[in-house]
Design a protein around this motif. Structure first.
Motif, PDB file in Angstrom:
ATOM      1  N   GLU A   2       0.821  -1.219   0.000  1.00 15.02           N
ATOM      2  CA  GLU A   2       0.000   0.000   0.000  1.00 15.02           C
ATOM      3  C   GLU A   2       0.853   1.267   0.000  1.00 15.02           C
ATOM      4  N   GLU A   3       1.970   1.260   0.694  1.00 12.85           N
ATOM      5  CA  GLU A   3       2.829   2.443   0.668  1.00 12.85           C
ATOM      6  C   GLU A   3       3.370   2.685  -0.734  1.00 12.85           C
ATOM      7  N   VAL A  60      -8.928   5.152  -4.032  1.00 11.07           N
ATOM      8  CA  VAL A  60      -8.232   4.132  -3.261  1.00 11.07           C
ATOM      9  C   VAL A  60      -8.374   4.437  -1.765  1.00 11.07           C
ATOM     10  N   HIS A  61      -8.755   3.410  -1.015  1.00 11.79           N
ATOM     11  CA  HIS A  61      -8.907   3.539   0.432  1.00 11.79           C
ATOM     12  C   HIS A  61      -7.869   2.619   1.081  1.00 11.79           C
ATOM     13  N   PHE A  62      -6.806   3.209   1.610  1.00 10.41           N
ATOM     14  CA  PHE A  62      -5.714   2.416   2.147  1.00 10.41           C
ATOM     15  C   PHE A  62      -5.967   2.015   3.607  1.00 10.41           C
ATOM     16  N   SER A  63      -5.399   0.865   3.978  1.00  8.98           N
ATOM     17  CA  SER A  63      -5.504   0.350   5.351  1.00  8.98           C
ATOM     18  C   SER A  63      -4.207   0.534   6.118  1.00  8.98           C
ATOM     19  N   HIS A 119     -15.308  -0.773   1.247  1.00 10.62           N
ATOM     20  CA  HIS A 119     -14.459  -0.013   0.335  1.00 10.62           C
ATOM     21  C   HIS A 119     -12.970  -0.075   0.708  1.00 10.62           C
ATOM     22  N   ARG A 120     -12.645  -0.302   1.988  1.00 12.51           N
ATOM     23  CA  ARG A 120     -11.238  -0.367   2.416  1.00 12.51           C
ATOM     24  C   ARG A 120     -10.829  -1.836   2.443  1.00 12.51           C
ATOM     25  N   GLU A 138      -5.434   9.521   4.843  1.00 16.71           N
ATOM     26  CA  GLU A 138      -6.746  10.125   4.655  1.00 16.71           C
ATOM     27  C   GLU A 138      -7.802   9.064   4.326  1.00 16.71           C
ATOM     28  N   HIS A 139      -9.073   9.455   4.444  1.00 15.18           N
ATOM     29  CA  HIS A 139     -10.162   8.504   4.208  1.00 15.18           C
ATOM     30  C   HIS A 139     -10.031   7.847   2.847  1.00 15.18           C
ATOM     31  N   VAL A 140      -9.826   8.636   1.818  1.00 15.78           N
ATOM     32  CA  VAL A 140      -9.634   8.092   0.481  1.00 15.78           C
ATOM     33  C   VAL A 140      -8.460   8.815  -0.155  1.00 15.78           C
TER      34      VAL A 140
END
Length: 320
Positions: free
Chosen positions: A17-18, A34-37, A61-62, A239-241
């Motif tokens: 993800e990074e 994109v919604h990252f965890s 979505h995440r 951030e959220h998205v």
């Protein structure tokens, strides 16, 4: 060793993800939200490690972390973000609509709370067929305020279905903190208990605690004791998205975000393991190199893959 496996899986998700975040921001070629965890990897890894390959999970979505933790194909996921035909949803779904049935990742959706009811439906089918399988559904604290949440919990409890409800309570719905949305003195797991099911609140940044709680929840479901509920307290660092930090534009302060950086699930797992497994720090560096390279290989494959043919764009849609 299971503890090393849990840490390794979290590191893989973090690296993927990074790296995706940097590429997404700099290249502007992935035309999907994109919604990252990043920061909440322990929830996905801990739960999925407690499940069998024949069990299924559903997410919202995440969903990157759950997809990868359940064994979803990374190359197909990256191709999906690029909208390519080789993507896991043939380039039609983007980041929020992943699927890999061979890995037991049933589906994900951007509609808030939608997959809660779908997981209940899957669990109902397992029960009707007498199959010793379990379904799990991941959702955020915001989804617990939707009607489908209560309808699904009620139905699952009534029919004693083998479904694990996993609430990733990351304290925010977009930029709205939970204290501004839910009454003081109440909890999400407390609402679940109101439907007569076991519900446990767990430190969602402690992957070992999540794994142990998930093993017990999955066991109870598989033995026919009805649904279980896990509320996992965690925090998304970005951030959220999107890939950026958001403390300069949202209600979250930099100090708050940094306090959760100190509670990073990977950092905590390394600290816990380093005493009994002193080589883990060296392994961490090797894993990071391996997984970042793996991601870039998947990106290269995605970029060389074709977009869906224009004449096939409606394939899979309903026709009246």
């Amino acid at each position: 060793m299971m503890q090393r496996r849990l840490l390794r899986d979290m590191v893989r998700i973090r690296c993927v993800e990074e790296e995706l975040g940097v590429i997404y921001r700099d290249e502007q070629e992935m035309r999907t939200p994109v919604h990252f965890s990043i920061g909440q990897e322990a929830t996905a890894v801990g739960v999925c490690a407690a499940m069998l390959s024949t069990d299924v999970i559903y997410s919202g979505h995440r969903c990157h972390a759950q997809y990868l933790a359940k064994g979803g194909d990374l190359t197909a996921m990256v191709a999906e973000l690029y909208g390519k035909q080789t993507g896991c949803a043939a380039g039609r779904g983007g980041s929020v609509h992943l699927i890999d049935k061979t890995a037991g990742f049933g589906a994900s959706s951007a509609i808030l709370g939608e997959m809660i009811s779908v997981a209940v439906g899957a669990a109902w089918s397992f029960a009707l067929r007498g199959e010793p399988r379990v379904a799990a559904t991941f959702f955020g604290d915001g989804a617990s305020e939707e009607g489908v949440f209560h309808e699904s919990l009620n139905f699952a409890a009534l029919h004693r279905l083998p479904v694990v409800f996993v609430c990733e309570n990351n304290q925010y719905s977009l930029s709205s903190p939970i204290a501004a949305r839910q009454p003081i003195g109440t909890s999400i797991s407390g609402r679940a208990r109101g439907y007569g099911m076991p519900a446990h609140r767990v430190d969602g940044n402690d992957v070992f605690a999540v794994f142990e709680a998930s093993k017990e929840a999955v066991r109870q479901c598989r033995e026919g004791n009805g649904p279980c509920f896990l509320e996992l307290d965690t925090y998304r660092l970005r951030e959220h998205v999107g890939p950026n930090w958001d403390y300069d534009v949202s209600s979250r302060s930099k100090a708050e975000v940094e306090s959760w950086v100190e509670r990073c699930p990977i950092r905590r797992a390394v600290g816990a393991l380093s005493i009994s497994d002193p080589d883990v720090t060296a392994a961490l560096a090797d894993w990071e190199r391996e997984f970042r390279a793996e991601l870039h290989e998947a990106v290269a494959v995605a970029k060389s893959s074709p977009f869906p043919a224009v004449e096939e764009l409606l394939a899979g849609t309903y026709e009246s």
